[in-house]
Every structure is written in C-alpha cells, then in structure tokens.
Design a protein around this motif. Sequence first.
Motif, short mmCIF file in Angstrom:
data_model
loop_
_atom_site.label_atom_id
_atom_site.label_comp_id
_atom_site.label_asym_id
_atom_site.label_seq_id
_atom_site.Cartn_x
_atom_site.Cartn_y
_atom_site.Cartn_z
N ARG A 308 0.85 -1.20 0.00
CA ARG A 308 0.00 0.00 0.00
C ARG A 308 0.88 1.25 0.00
O ARG A 308 0.57 2.25 -0.66
CB ARG A 308 -0.92 -0.02 1.23
N MET A 309 1.98 1.19 0.75
CA MET A 309 2.87 2.35 0.78
C MET A 309 3.44 2.61 -0.61
O MET A 309 3.46 3.76 -1.08
CB MET A 309 3.99 2.12 1.79
N LEU A 310 3.88 1.55 -1.28
CA LEU A 310 4.46 1.74 -2.62
C LEU A 310 3.41 2.29 -3.59
O LEU A 310 3.73 3.08 -4.47
CB LEU A 310 5.02 0.41 -3.14
N ASP A 311 2.16 1.88 -3.40
CA ASP A 311 1.10 2.36 -4.30
C ASP A 311 0.71 3.80 -4.00
O ASP A 311 0.49 4.60 -4.91
CB ASP A 311 -0.16 1.48 -4.15
N LYS A 312 0.60 4.12 -2.72
CA LYS A 312 -0.01 5.41 -2.37
C LYS A 312 0.99 6.52 -2.08
O LYS A 312 0.71 7.70 -2.35
CB LYS A 312 -0.93 5.21 -1.15
N ALA A 313 2.16 6.14 -1.52
CA ALA A 313 3.09 7.18 -1.08
C ALA A 313 3.49 8.16 -2.19
O ALA A 313 3.57 9.38 -1.93
CB ALA A 313 4.32 6.55 -0.44
N PRO A 314 3.74 7.72 -3.43
CA PRO A 314 4.15 8.70 -4.45
C PRO A 314 3.11 9.82 -4.61
O PRO A 314 3.48 10.99 -4.79
CB PRO A 314 4.24 7.87 -5.73
N TYR A 315 1.83 9.49 -4.49
CA TYR A 315 0.80 10.52 -4.66
C TYR A 315 0.73 11.43 -3.42
O TYR A 315 0.50 12.64 -3.55
CB TYR A 315 -0.56 9.86 -4.92
N LEU A 316 0.92 10.84 -2.24
CA LEU A 316 0.93 11.67 -1.03
C LEU A 316 2.12 12.63 -1.07
O LEU A 316 2.00 13.81 -0.72
CB LEU A 316 1.01 10.79 0.22
N ILE A 317 3.26 12.11 -1.54
CA ILE A 317 4.46 12.96 -1.62
C ILE A 317 4.24 14.08 -2.62
O ILE A 317 4.58 15.24 -2.37
CB ILE A 317 5.69 12.09 -2.00
N ALA A 318 3.62 13.74 -3.74
CA ALA A 318 3.35 14.77 -4.76
C ALA A 318 2.47 15.88 -4.21
O ALA A 318 2.60 17.04 -4.58
CB ALA A 318 2.71 14.13 -5.98
N GLU A 319 1.59 15.52 -3.29
CA GLU A 319 0.71 16.54 -2.66
C GLU A 319 1.43 17.27 -1.54
O GLU A 319 0.88 18.21 -0.96
CB GLU A 319 -0.48 15.84 -1.99
N GLY A 320 2.60 16.78 -1.16
CA GLY A 320 3.30 17.36 0.00
C GLY A 320 2.66 16.92 1.30
O GLY A 320 2.85 17.55 2.33
N ALA A 321 1.92 15.82 1.26
CA ALA A 321 1.20 15.36 2.47
C ALA A 321 2.10 14.47 3.31
O ALA A 321 1.93 13.25 3.35
CB ALA A 321 -0.07 14.63 2.07
N PHE A 322 3.06 15.08 3.96
CA PHE A 322 3.98 14.33 4.81
C PHE A 322 3.46 14.30 6.24
O PHE A 322 2.75 15.21 6.67
CB PHE A 322 5.36 14.98 4.80
N GLY A 323 3.88 13.27 6.96
CA GLY A 323 3.46 13.16 8.36
C GLY A 323 4.23 14.10 9.27
O GLY A 323 3.77 14.45 10.35
N PHE A 324 5.43 14.50 8.86
CA PHE A 324 6.21 15.45 9.64
C PHE A 324 7.12 16.20 8.68
O PHE A 324 7.44 15.71 7.59
CB PHE A 324 7.00 14.76 10.77
N SER A 325 7.54 17.38 9.10
CA SER A 325 8.12 18.29 8.11
C SER A 325 9.50 17.87 7.62
O SER A 325 9.80 18.02 6.45
CB SER A 325 8.17 19.70 8.68
N SER A 326 10.36 17.36 8.51
CA SER A 326 11.65 16.86 8.02
C SER A 326 12.23 15.92 9.07
O SER A 326 11.91 16.01 10.25
CB SER A 326 12.62 18.02 7.76
N TRP A 327 13.08 15.02 8.62
CA TRP A 327 13.72 14.09 9.55
C TRP A 327 14.55 14.86 10.56
O TRP A 327 14.52 14.58 11.75
CB TRP A 327 14.63 13.11 8.79
N GLU A 328 15.29 15.84 10.08
CA GLU A 328 16.21 16.57 10.97
C GLU A 328 15.44 17.25 12.09
O GLU A 328 15.78 17.12 13.27
CB GLU A 328 17.00 17.63 10.19
N ASP A 329 14.36 17.97 11.72
CA ASP A 329 13.58 18.69 12.73
C ASP A 329 12.92 17.73 13.70
O ASP A 329 12.88 17.97 14.90
CB ASP A 329 12.50 19.54 12.06
N ALA A 330 12.37 16.66 13.15
CA ALA A 330 11.64 15.73 14.01
C ALA A 330 12.58 15.07 15.00
O ALA A 330 12.28 14.96 16.19
CB ALA A 330 10.92 14.69 13.16
#
Length: 713
Positions: A308-330
């Motif tokens: 499901r991640m492989l199917d859906k993540a590219p579209y979520l990324i294209a929308e900028g729909a990340f769960g957190f803003s950056s690895w470094e900040d988190a």
Amino acid sequence: MTLKTGIFIIVLAVAFGGIIYNSRRLLDFLRVGKWTDRFDNIPERLRRTFVIAIGQSKIMRDPVAGPIHVFIFWGFLVLVFAVIESIGEGLFGRFSLSFLGGAYSVITVSQDIFIALVLIGVIGAFWRRLVTKVKRLQSSDEHEKKDAQLILYTISVIVIALLFTNSTRIATGGIYPNEVRPIASWLGSFMCPCNKTLAWYEGFWWVHIVAVLGFMNYLPYSKHLHVITSIPNVYLSDLKRKNYLKPINFEDETLTQYGAKDIEDLSWKQLLDGDTCTHCGRCTSVCPANITGKVLDPRYIIIATQQRMLDKAPYLIAEGAFGFSSWEDAIAGKSEVRGPKSEVENQKRTVTGTLLGVSPRLTLEEVNSKNFIGDYIPQEMLWQCTTCQACMTECPVMIEHVDEIVDLRRNLVMMDASFPPELQSAFSSMENNYSPWAFSPSERADWSHGMGIETMAEYQLTVDSKQLTVKEDMILFWVGCAGSFDARAKKITQAFAELMQIAKINFKILGTEEKCTGDPARRMGNEYLAQTLIKDNIETLNKYNIKKIVTTCPHCFNAIKNEWGDFGGNYDVVHHTDFVAELLAKGDLVITNDLHERVTYHDSCYLGRSNGIYDAPRASLEAIPGLEIVEMERSKSKGLCCGAGGGQMWMEEKEGKRINIERTEEALATDAKTIASACPYCMTMMTDGVKAKHEADNVRVRDIAELVLEAVK
Ligand code: SF4
Ligand code: SF4
C-alpha cells in the motif's frame, strides 16, 4: 588516469547516484507516516542492535535456518572490507588495507573462511527452498520466488568472483603484506603466474565490484531490502516491553482519525517494518490463528502495508502530504506537525514527489478506489489475532505486528463502528457493568463472602476512625473481572486468597470499587472505553495511596505493569505465581502434602512472552514433592496461545480448528493427568479443551495457586 580507473569512476558515480536516489526515495516514503520518536536511549538501542542484529540472537532460535543465515550475514559483514579494497583498487590502482598490520591478517583469513561459509549458507538456502520446500519459505508469487533465487545467485557470484580475484592476484605475485588467505592461496597454486591469469584477475575484479554495486541498487526493489534496513529497524524498535500499546491522546484536536485507516495514519516506523520484512514467514509459522487454519497471516499484513505504501506514497508525496516536516527537525524534537514547512518546501517536494511517482504501480484513481483495510488487508484477519506476541517474539528484525493490528482495529471500532457483532455485548457490559462479563458490579466481591477479607473502603474507614496509619506491608489483591465473576476462575481467586491468609499476608481488595483494567477493550480496539476504565481505576487506587498490587490475572498484570504508567498509575505489581514462589522460598508457605501426579504447565502468553515469567510457576511446581513435570512440545517463549487473548474470549472462532483444542491436544500428548496454568483465561480455554476431547474424567486443569494450596493444606 588509466582507462580502468576512468571507466570505474563512471560506474561508481552511476551506482552511488542510484544508491542516493533510492535512499532519498525510501526516506520520503517513510515520511508519509506519522512521527514517532525512536531516537532515545542510545546505549540500550546499541545493546539491542548488537545482540539481535549483529549477534543474530533471534535468527538462532531456528536451529536449522539460524546457522545458514548467520553464515551469510556475518560473511557479508566481513566482506565489507573486500568491497572497500575493490573500490580503492578501482580508484587508485592496486590497493589494500594491509597497513592495518596484524588486523589485516585476521580480516583476510576471516574473509577466506566466510567465503566458504557463505557458499555453504547459499547452498543450504537453495536446498530449503527448492528441495525440502520448507512451508514458511514457499510463496505463490512467482516474482517473489524469482527474486529470492536471483538474490542467492548474486550472492554466489559476489563471493566466488572475490575468491577468484584473490587467487588470481596471489598466483601472479600480487600478495599484500600481512595477507593470509589459505583457500585463495591454495587455489592460486594451481594457476600459472602469467598474463593470462592477470587478465582473469581483471575479469573477476570487474565481475565482483559490478555485482556488488548492482546488488546495492537492486535491493530497494527487492524483498531483500532488509539487507539495508534490518539493522536500523532493530535499532529503532520499541524499547517498551513487547506487550505495550501506545495510548491515543483524545485531547489532541488535530487528530482526524483514531487508529489507522490507511498508511498515512501509521507511524513511519510501521512503514519501515514493511520495508524490512524478509518474508521469512517465521511469524506466520508460529501464529496460533494461522496454525489452526484461519486466514490471519502476520507476514501478509506487513507485506500488504509495504504494498500500500508503494502504491499510495508517491501521490501523497506529490501533494506534499507528509506526516512530519523533516527528519532533521523531528529527530531534534522541533516539529511533529503534518505537512511541509513552507511554500518553498512544498514546491521542492512536489518536484520530488513527481519524480518518485515516475512509474507508479497504480493510477491515482486506482489508489483512491482501494481501501487499505479490506482491499489490502482483509478485515477478518484483524479480528482473528489473539495478541499472543508469538509473531513479534520470532521476528528476527523486530517487526511490530500487534501494534499495527490494534491500530487498524481501533479505526474500525472507533471511526466505523465495524467489529464482530458479538463484541457489542462485551463493550456494552464494560460500559455499564465495568466488566466484559454481564454481571452486576455489586456482585464483584461475592467470591469473598465468609472469607474475612476486608475491602479498602472498610479498611480506610477503620484507619480514619481510629486515626491509624496505613501499614507499610499492606498489599492490594487485584482480583480482575474473570476472578470476580467467572465460576471457575473464582475458585482460583479463593485459593490464592487462602494461601495469602495462611502466609499471614496483610492484603485487601477493592471489592465493588474495582473495574475492568481496560485490557480487553484496548486489545479489541476500543481505546476510548479502555482509557475511561483505566483512569477510573487509577483514581481509586491513588485515593487509597496503593503502592503494591498482586494479581492472579496475567492480562491485568500486563496492563497495570506496562501500560498504566502512561495514565499516571505507577505501582509495584506482582503476578501471583511470582508471589507464591517467593512465599514458598521464604518458608512463609510450607508444603505438607506430596502430590503424585504427572503435570504439564501451559505458559500464558501475557505472563511468559509478554513479561518473561517462565520460571516462577515451574519453581512452585518443583517445590511440591511427587509431581513429575513434563514440558509440552511448544513451551516457554515458544508456547502456543490458548486462544483467548486480544478479545477472542468474547468472539466466535468461526474458521479452522479451535486454538484451545490444538493446545489441549499438545498437553494431552504429554500424558499428564494435570494441566497447570496461571491465568483465568487459559483456565477456561484448557478446561473447555479437555471437555471437548472427552478427557474431563481423566485430566484436570488446575491453577498454580490451587496446586500449591493442595500441597500446603
Ligand atoms: S499476536 Fe499471535 S495471533 Fe496475533 S498475529 Fe501475532 S502470532 Fe498471530
Ligand atoms: S514479519 Fe518478521 S518474521 Fe514475519 S516474515 Fe517478516 S521478517 Fe519474517
């Protein structure tokens, strides 16, 4: 610059470009999940990584597959030095790590030995897949089968090419100072020290390094991605005890979902689990539901999550729909917010997202038309789990199946009110009677009538009226719902209370003030109800300033010990098997009767696998003269669940063989005349199992407390 170096620099640049691209893609895919902090307590994480990942301790639980994997894994660790040398040679001409002196001798001799061991491991792996066809390694997916074989062939090519690179070099006089390679030297002794061998050397060198770089780039598209992710996954695993569920913060107004409906509701770590699964099937091979013919397949759940991640993540990324803003900040604790930080970031991510979505597996419409729960993971699977933790105990890369199953259950229950209909009465009863059993709360302490046991309320009244202070040694006996209402379990409660009275323990009960610990509601996905019960109980306990608790129920024990701290309830809680073993050891309980019987002990999952209590119940049995103790085929951490946990006690087992029958048959196979248990749920399941096998007249099921009482009285 030589032609070889020039070509190699191009090959290396392309390969590293691919590795960087794939790493970025992997990290961005994970970032569609929610933030969870797995970067604390570095010493403990390193210790765990050393023992489990490097030491391969979980892999070695399988005495056949374990050594095969260990040969390949350790072989690869040692061969990393060979890759460094190969890259050095490509860039600078002849290059070695011989400046390491004596250490280089150790490295080179180990490499030679591990080349042989890796080859033995690869042959063993092929043998198990293709000849003995080990069930858990079989897959109906042709692509997966070919992928597994391709990886094994590539590993063989890498190590054989390395062996011949070394032997041809040694044959042509290119041995380095401190280099010790007995096998390569022996092979080299059959080769002529001529230009032809030198040409072969160049050929083997290219085959080795191209295979290594190609392997590194193929891995992200293969189930063998775990070669890269397994060590980090172990390092990042949950440090809490295994049977712990993370609470939902119902006060968080930003939450749009309770539990997980889709991949973006899971944590990044749960998505990394999907990337790390080796498809080894160890989890499924020990799952009581799967063993008894049900559809639940914990491996499948983890693989489906990755799909499901492989199917859906590219579209979520294209929308900028990340769960957190950056690895470094988190990681720095600066941000836990969903979505990109700024317009510029958004722009950047849209480009990355588009790139990542170059060849999406499904169109956006197809992705949107599918549901994670239902189309990827059948709902039925989720309701068959007993939360026994067997899968998590066996998983060599520390994947957290149960957390995901419960997260998905939470969403079904709290967002969709979708759950097996028979759970409705348990939920209603917990709401109204504070117990999954439909009894009036006023009957909770009926088991104690005539036993002279004081409730905390009565005791507090005496303390207040006589202006006394609460005695330091006072302990609260947490009875639990089963122990309070179930007819058979009440006898265990009474037996344990009697033992405490014999040992002159100063104990009280909560009586009608006690409520369900919330464990069944939590495991069934009703987190809201669970938290209501937990908070009510903690308020009561804190009102009486309770410090120490003893309980006969492993489910209550696990909840209070491992989970109530999140809600402000911190107590010293003991299971009665530990308590009784200690009383026996101290001489506070004295055995006066022999019991001449053959007995087998059934490990409760919530006591054993979840909390590591294996020895205390056995120690109590061993203290009783005359008892002959025999172990079942699956015992201790490999013990099979009775089938009641995770809410199964209140669900119908519609598919396959009943789990309690499977376990009872195993117990009966020992020829024991007594099945000992230490959990009221197990007691019900094993008693029913013995009855169903028409053995109730020959075989009895007894709690440890009951057996000790027989021996003490
Ligand atoms: S917890 Fe037990 S029942 Fe649930 S998936 Fe894991 S092994 Fe199967
Ligand atoms: S989840 Fe763990 S045990 Fe199960 S198949 Fe994957 S790696 Fe193996």
